[in-house]
Design a protein around this motif. Structure first.
Motif: not given
Length: 362
Positions: A72-85, A192-200
């Motif tokens: 019911x709150x949509x599928x927006x968190x797909x973006x975060x899960x994919x970004x973590x991968x 550095x970019x990897x850690x930045x992506x994971x941290x965010x």
């Protein structure tokens, strides 16, 4: 409008995907043929960007799906899960590039810095500079943080490839073996970019403090009607970059009728949705006044304001001889225990009641 914006963002990201693949393959072939670890590392950087682009395109498409019965709150968190991968994948690429660079620095090997290497690296700088400008312009127009982030990544690639380009000239005309060190430098940028992506991403999945400008905008809209005396406890729940749901408490004069308060709340919720795209659930609190409660409120404010804290939702229960209130802490460094003690002392200076205090950071 929403579908058009998503489609435009997908087209923009797809253009970046194609360019990253072309650059990555070209640099990898040239790097292998020239025996250059730094050029090969730069190629891996571009190919990891291509992987980011692929996942970002897929995640943006999935996140744009409408809410349904099961979600019911949509599928927006797909973006975060994919970004973590993606972050985890980029981390592995950076580790491999670092290993290769260290090996080349320890045991230098001759590198064939020919015209092909120079042209490929120069073209890479030009293309990445174009991509950065393209991403920033499109991101600003579409209001897409994902596209803007891709622009920052392209800008960092311009710097990375420029370092490799300079090192190639140094090695070609001085004979000094800097290829391995250049590879290490590139790998550190990737890591550095990897850690930045994971941290965010981890921060957003856990639940982070909302953007200050967004918080202030909500506060401004809710406070606009003259009937609203104050606003507190604004909570913004993040269900994806384009799907946020907020809650807030607004204080109204106690003499207003339930119907009047309800009409004002509905109008505020509609305006918040129209201006920010956020669905707001507004809770109405009645204003409590009187000589005794005003005196307690005044003393509490005087006790906690020096720390940057604020108090709200003050309630007196004479039957159970209790005083309840909430205190908002300014930050993690605030001495919470001391602030609570000062607030209790302020209450006890007026009433000898038990004091129940709830502290929060929102």
């Amino acid at each position: 409008m929403r579908d058009k914006t998503v489609s435009s963002a997908l087209v923009t990201l797809f253009v970046g995907l194609v360019l990253n693949i072309m650059l990555g393959v070209a640099k990898l072939v040239v790097g292998i043929l020239a025996g250059s670890a730094s050029v090969s590392s730069d190629a891996l950087n571009n190919l990891s960007d291509a992987a980011v682009s692929i996942v970002t395109v897929l995640a943006t498409a999935l996140a744009a799906r409408r809410a349904d019965h099961d979600h019911p709150f949509g599928h927006g968190r797909y973006e975060y899960i994919a970004t973590f991968a993606v972050g985890a994948g980029v981390l592995l690429v950076g580790g491999e590039a670092l290993k290769s660079g260290i090996e080349r620095a320890v045991t230098p090997e001759p590198v064939d810095i020919g015209l092909a290497v120079i042209i490929t690296l120069a073209a890479g700088i030009v293309v990445k500079a174009f991509m950065a400008i393209f991403y920033f312009a499109r991101g600003k127009k579409l209001g897409s943080e994902t596209v803007k982030a891709a622009g920052m990544d392209s800008l960092s690639d311009v710097v990375t490839t420029s370092v490799v380009f300079i090192c190639a000239f140094v090695e070609k005309y001085t004979g000094v073996h800097v290829d391995g060190y250049a590879s290490i430098a590139v790998s550190l940028v990737i890591l550095f970019m990897a850690f930045k992506i994971l941290k965010s991403t981890i921060s957003r999945l856990i639940g982070e403090r909302p953007d200050v400008s967004l918080y202030e905008k909500l506060h401004e809209i809710i406070s606009e009607p003259e009937q609203v005396l104050s606003v507190h406890d604004i909570i913004i729940n993040d269900y994806g970059s384009a799907n946020k749901i907020a809650e807030a408490d607004a204080v109204f004069p106690s003499e207003m009728s339930f119907v009047e308060v309800h009409e004002v709340c509905d109008a505020i919720e509609r305006k918040v949705l129209s201006v920010t795209g956020i669905k707001l659930c507004l809770h109405a609190d009645p204003d409590t006044c009187g000589e005794r409660i005003d005196e307690i409120r005044k003393r509490i404010d005087g006790a906690v304001s020096a720390y940057g804290a604020t108090a709200h939702d003050l309630r007196i229960d004479d039957k159970n001889r209790t005083v309840e209130l909430d205190i908002k802490m300014p930050d993690d460094k605030a001495p919470a225990d001391e602030i609570v003690k000062q607030a209790e002392a302020a209450v006890h200076s007026v009433l000898d009641y038990d004091v129940l205090i709830c502290t929060d950071y929102i």
